[in-house]
Design an enzyme around this catalytic site. Structure first.
Site, PDB file in Angstrom:
ATOM      1  N   SER A   1      14.003   4.441  21.435  1.00  0.00           N
ATOM      2  CA  SER A   1      13.825   5.889  21.296  1.00  0.00           C
ATOM      3  C   SER A   1      13.750   6.554  22.660  1.00  0.00           C
ATOM      4  CB  SER A   1      12.556   6.186  20.488  1.00  0.00           C
ATOM      5  OG  SER A   1      12.229   7.559  20.536  1.00  0.00           O
TER       6      SER A   1
ATOM      7  N   HIS B   1       5.272  13.926  15.479  1.00  0.00           N
ATOM      8  CA  HIS B   1       6.448  14.209  14.655  1.00  0.00           C
ATOM      9  C   HIS B   1       6.409  13.486  13.318  1.00  0.00           C
ATOM     10  CE1 HIS B   1       7.618  10.502  16.707  1.00  0.00           C
ATOM     11  NE2 HIS B   1       8.593  10.339  15.841  1.00  0.00           N
TER      12      HIS B   1
ATOM     13  N   GLU C   1       0.578   2.932   9.378  1.00  0.00           N
ATOM     14  CA  GLU C   1       2.023   3.050   9.558  1.00  0.00           C
ATOM     15  C   GLU C   1       2.806   2.476   8.379  1.00  0.00           C
ATOM     16  OE1 GLU C   1       3.671   4.252  12.674  1.00  0.00           O
ATOM     17  OE2 GLU C   1       1.710   5.170  12.943  1.00  0.00           O
TER      18      GLU C   1
ATOM     19  N   HIS D   1       5.765  -1.872  15.839  1.00  0.00           N
ATOM     20  CA  HIS D   1       5.384  -2.218  14.465  1.00  0.00           C
ATOM     21  C   HIS D   1       5.586  -3.715  14.272  1.00  0.00           C
ATOM     22  CE1 HIS D   1       6.502   2.135  13.214  1.00  0.00           C
ATOM     23  NE2 HIS D   1       5.186   2.027  13.252  1.00  0.00           N
TER      24      HIS D   1
ATOM     25  N   CYS E   1      13.596  -1.010   9.082  1.00  0.00           N
ATOM     26  CA  CYS E   1      12.940   0.306   9.180  1.00  0.00           C
ATOM     27  C   CYS E   1      13.452   1.254   8.107  1.00  0.00           C
ATOM     28  CB  CYS E   1      13.207   0.938  10.544  1.00  0.00           C
ATOM     29  SG  CYS E   1      12.253   0.246  11.899  1.00  0.00           S
TER      30      CYS E   1
END
EC number: 3.5.3.23
Length: 445
Positions: free
Chosen positions: A28, A137, A174, A250, A369
């Protein structure tokens, strides 16, 4: 009765962009400000989902979030028309505007934690949306996520929906990205693994130093309580803080499980041997395969770059397992060599199928994901909103919808364009009709 593990993939939203919002997620950050293609991203996701449906798996889609999120911008003080709010936010608080335009809900592994009816006291399938408090976000997603899940799994005879956990870092949650389930058969009671990054009530406990530990032990325990899980079918494992600091934000970036297989890197966990012993004891007499990848064959850096572990391990109708991997795994020599060796070993994993999901990968999300796993029996599958399930007709319908509404290219500076807001709302309004979701978005109410 037949049992299945369904995958519900996130449909990529019209504002898919590279804003570099996710600290701790190397891909990212590295691709911040690049040009994105919302149309390509959505089509790549649909193609992967359709391929899994064609393999004989139960495959569904979850709708994206409403973006730009004008509701949040108004909550934080921006006023006026929609166009005026976008203009003011772009000038006065561009970082906040970017956060309110993220298409991150595409990664439905973070949408919720799911416990199947075979594991729960009340015999219902439980959903708890993740609060995602670590990232601005994503923290604005849970309410709409809950709406979409309830519109998708909408029969209260079978499905139990919980509110997301309190919005505080002590309960940082998460979702399924830090949760996996091991079982002999999908319909049998299994062992649910909750992986956490830190124990907030114990300051002396190990924790990462560079990047945040997004999942807390306290959150994992709370979800297990909500889902009415017995202690003898739950295991809490701490992720190795050192790998979090190397970009493993994660657990599904360093480990993945399916049925009687746990596929993980040797550096994934703390107290690995003790935890494997606990898993084996709670799993029972049936055979279980611990497939450990040594650092000598795949370094952490290669695992993160290729997303070797952010793959899906699925059971095909033949009974064999296959890994659904991004093409990035083919492009990394060490990872490709390991996967070619893996299918020859004495494990149920016998195939690797590669998919191009580069638009997602460049934002830090691989095949795992993009999907939320939901183990169900045939009655539960029949009770799902059938308009959310993938088939030939729905694949065609959704591709035509993408062609009609999505841009080929999007830059971060385009996010303030009022026309993008109009395009997005028009697209989502039509999507709720295609998927028969009702009014799940703020702008529809």
């Amino acid at each position: 009765m037949k049992h299945f593990e369904a995958n519900f993939d996130g449909l990529v939203g019209p504002t898919h962009n590279y804003a570099g919002l996710s600290f701790g997620n190397v891909a990212s950050l590295n691709n911040a400000a690049a040009t994105s293609s919302p149309k390509d991203a959505a089509k790549q996701g649909l193609k992967k989902a359709k391929a899994l449906a064609d393999l004989g798996l139960v495959q569904g889609m979850l709708a994206p979030q409403e973006r730009p999120d004008l509701h949040t911008l108004r909550r934080i003080g921006f006023t006026g028309t929609d166009a005026a709010i976008l203009n003011k936010a772009a000038k006065e608080a561009p970082a906040l505007l970017r956060a309110c335009c993220s298409a991150s809900s595409m990664w439905t592994a973070n949408a919720a934690t799911v416990s199947p009816s075979a594991d729960t006291h009340d015999g219902k399938l439980h959903f708890t949306p993740a609060n995602l408090v670590d990232k601005l976000h994503r923290s604005i997603e849970p309410i709409t996520t809950g709406n979409i899940l309830q519109a998708t799994f909408n029969d209260s005879r079978y499905f139990k929906h919980h509110q997301h956990l309190p919005e505080h870092t002590s309960f940082g949650d998460e979702g399924a990205a830090n949760h996996t389930r091991l079982c002999e058969q999908y319909g049998h009671a299994g062992v649910e693994l909750f992986v956490y990054g830190q124990e907030t009530t114990n300051p002396s406990a190990p924790r990462p130093q560079k990047f945040p530990a997004r999942q807390t032990l306290e959150a994992s325990q709370a979800v297990a309580r909500l889902h009415q899980l017995d202690d003898d079918c739950t295991v809490y494992i701490q992720q190795n803080p050192d790998v979090i600091d190397q970009g493993v934000f994660h657990n599904d970036v360093i480990a993945v499980g399916n049925q009687n297989v746990l596929f993980y890197h040797e550096q994934a966990f703390l107290n690995t041997q003790a935890k494997l012993t606990e898993i084996k004891r709670k799993f029972g007499e049936s055979a279980i395969h611990f497939v450990e990848v040594p650092t000598s064959k795949v370094a952490i850096q290669d695992a993160v770059k290729s997303y070797l572990f952010n793959t899906q391990v699925v059971t095909l109708p033949s009974g064999e397992m296959a890994i659904i991997a991004p093409t990035n795994c083919q492009e990394n020599p060490a990872v490709f060599a390991y996967l070619n060796e893996l299918v020859t070993l004495d494990t149920p994993i016998k195939q690797v199928l590669y998919f191009d999901v580069k638009q997602s990968m460049q934002n830090g999300g691989g095949p795992a994901c993009l999907r939320l796993r939901v183990a169900m029996n045939q009655d539960e599958v029949a009770a799902v909103n059938q308009h959310t399930l993938m088939n030939d007709a729905q694949f065609t319908r959704l591709n035509l919808w993408v062609d009609k509404h999505y841009r080929d290219r999007l830059l971060v500076e385009d996010l303030a364009d009022p026309q993008l807001l109009l395009e997005s709302r028009t697209a989502l309004d039509e999507l709720t009709q295609i998927m028969k979701l009702g009014s799940v978005y703020q702008f529809q109410r």
